[in-house]
Design a protein around this motif. Structure first.
Motif, short mmCIF file in Angstrom:
data_model
loop_
_atom_site.label_atom_id
_atom_site.label_comp_id
_atom_site.label_asym_id
_atom_site.label_seq_id
_atom_site.Cartn_x
_atom_site.Cartn_y
_atom_site.Cartn_z
N UNK A 189 0.81 -1.22 0.00
CA UNK A 189 0.00 0.00 0.00
C UNK A 189 0.84 1.27 0.00
N UNK A 190 0.77 2.06 1.09
CA UNK A 190 1.42 3.38 1.11
C UNK A 190 2.93 3.28 0.97
N UNK A 191 3.53 2.24 1.53
CA UNK A 191 4.98 2.06 1.38
C UNK A 191 5.34 1.79 -0.08
N UNK A 192 4.44 1.10 -0.79
CA UNK A 192 4.67 0.86 -2.22
C UNK A 192 4.61 2.17 -2.99
N UNK A 193 3.65 3.04 -2.63
CA UNK A 193 3.57 4.35 -3.25
C UNK A 193 4.87 5.13 -3.00
N UNK A 194 5.36 5.07 -1.77
CA UNK A 194 6.57 5.80 -1.41
C UNK A 194 7.78 5.30 -2.19
N UNK A 195 7.87 3.97 -2.33
CA UNK A 195 9.00 3.39 -3.05
C UNK A 195 9.00 3.79 -4.52
N UNK A 196 7.81 3.83 -5.13
CA UNK A 196 7.74 4.14 -6.56
C UNK A 196 7.86 5.64 -6.82
N UNK A 197 7.41 6.48 -5.88
CA UNK A 197 7.43 7.92 -6.10
C UNK A 197 8.63 8.61 -5.46
N UNK A 198 9.36 7.90 -4.60
CA UNK A 198 10.58 8.46 -4.03
C UNK A 198 10.38 9.43 -2.89
N UNK A 199 9.28 9.29 -2.14
CA UNK A 199 9.11 10.15 -0.96
C UNK A 199 9.30 9.34 0.31
N UNK A 200 9.52 10.04 1.41
CA UNK A 200 9.70 9.38 2.71
C UNK A 200 8.34 9.28 3.40
N UNK A 201 7.87 8.05 3.66
CA UNK A 201 6.55 7.90 4.28
C UNK A 201 6.61 7.94 5.80
N UNK A 202 5.52 8.37 6.41
CA UNK A 202 5.36 8.30 7.86
C UNK A 202 3.88 8.12 8.14
N UNK A 203 3.57 7.30 9.12
CA UNK A 203 2.18 6.99 9.42
C UNK A 203 1.96 7.07 10.93
N UNK A 204 0.95 7.84 11.33
CA UNK A 204 0.54 7.88 12.74
C UNK A 204 -0.75 7.08 12.87
N UNK A 205 -0.76 6.13 13.81
CA UNK A 205 -1.88 5.19 13.93
C UNK A 205 -2.53 5.31 15.30
N UNK A 206 -3.85 5.29 15.32
CA UNK A 206 -4.63 5.22 16.56
C UNK A 206 -5.59 4.04 16.43
N UNK A 207 -5.60 3.19 17.44
CA UNK A 207 -6.49 2.01 17.43
C UNK A 207 -7.57 2.20 18.49
N UNK A 208 -8.80 1.89 18.12
CA UNK A 208 -9.90 1.94 19.08
C UNK A 208 -10.91 0.85 18.72
#
Length: 253
Positions: free
Chosen positions: A98-117
């Motif tokens: 998913x998002x990491x694949x987008x980052x790898x193909x587009x060359x940006x640094x990904x970061x994800x903040x997660x909240x679980x409820x």
């Protein structure tokens, strides 16, 4: 260039012309626009009109002003979201789902903040996941950033009967994410269905995504199904329309 008989306010005509020049590549990301004085002469408009045009473009997020330097075309990352490979099992095994694949193909640094409820399933969630309203669901709410800028909001919902005792209920679901954990628990993924729409953003979305006035969002709802057709996850995503290109491919027969 400016048609005073058209009925369209002059500042909107100027803004449209600048917008078209940017789209055509005459002004590229990070380029400085002509000065107010140069634009006054070029368009035959007043300084107030030029400022109104620039304010409109600034509100749309097209340009930014740097104090003492001028007005510049905003430089942002456009994310090409290619559906063909970003959710593949091989990508998950390489922790490139998913998002990491987008980052790898587009060359940006990904970061994800997660909240679980956890929450009871509402009517829509129950319908999409084949549950009974009120059944407990696990909610993974994520804010996704590219090079430090928020570019996507995503909220996944899964039956808690599937997630209890797994890392899906933790902020960090581990390599390969929630889909890898589902498969480890014996829920083999079979196919995905995505439903794409568009709308104007809510005030909270405008604030979080730092959207200019008039910029719409894309909405993508993905349902992940198991090999037996059982719906396993509903993921509601909100993407700024000016930042994304969505690509889908399928066979002709």
């Amino acid at each position: 260039m400016v048609d005073r008989t058209s009925g369209v306010p002059v500042h909107r005509q100027v803004a449209a012309d600048v917008r078209d020049r940017i789209a055509a590549g005459e002004y590229g990301p990070g380029d400085r626009l002509p000065s107010e004085r140069e634009m006054v002469e070029s368009y035959g408009a007043s300084r107030l009109t030029i400022r109104e045009a620039l304010n409109l473009l600034r509100a749309e997020g097209v340009v930014v002003t740097e104090q003492g330097r001028g007005v510049f075309v905003r430089d942002w990352t456009t994310i090409h979201r290619l559906a063909r490979s970003r959710l593949s099992r091989s990508a998950r095994e390489r922790d490139r789902g998913a998002f990491r694949a987008d980052a790898a193909s587009e060359g940006f640094t990904p970061a994800v903040a997660v909240t679980v409820r956890f929450e009871p399933a509402d009517e829509r969630t129950a319908r999409q996941l084949d549950l009974t309203p009120g059944d407990e669901v696990t909610v993974r709410e994520r804010v996704l950033c590219a090079d430090g800028e928020v570019v996507q909001l995503a909220v996944s919902r899964l039956s808690r009967a599937l997630t209890r005792g797994t890392a899906i209920e933790r902020d960090d679901a581990g390599p390969g994410g929630s889909y890898a954990r589902l498969e480890e628990a014996g829920h083999r993924l079979g196919h995905y269905a995505e439903h794409v729409g568009s709308r104007m953003p809510t005030p909270d979305e405008v604030s979080t995504l730092q959207l200019g006035q008039g910029i719409p969002v894309l909405t993508v709802t993905r349902i992940a199904h198991g090999r037996d057709g059982t719906p396993l996850e509903m993921n509601d995503m909100v993407l700024p329309a000016h930042r994304y290109q969505l690509s889908y491919e399928w066979a002709a027969d």
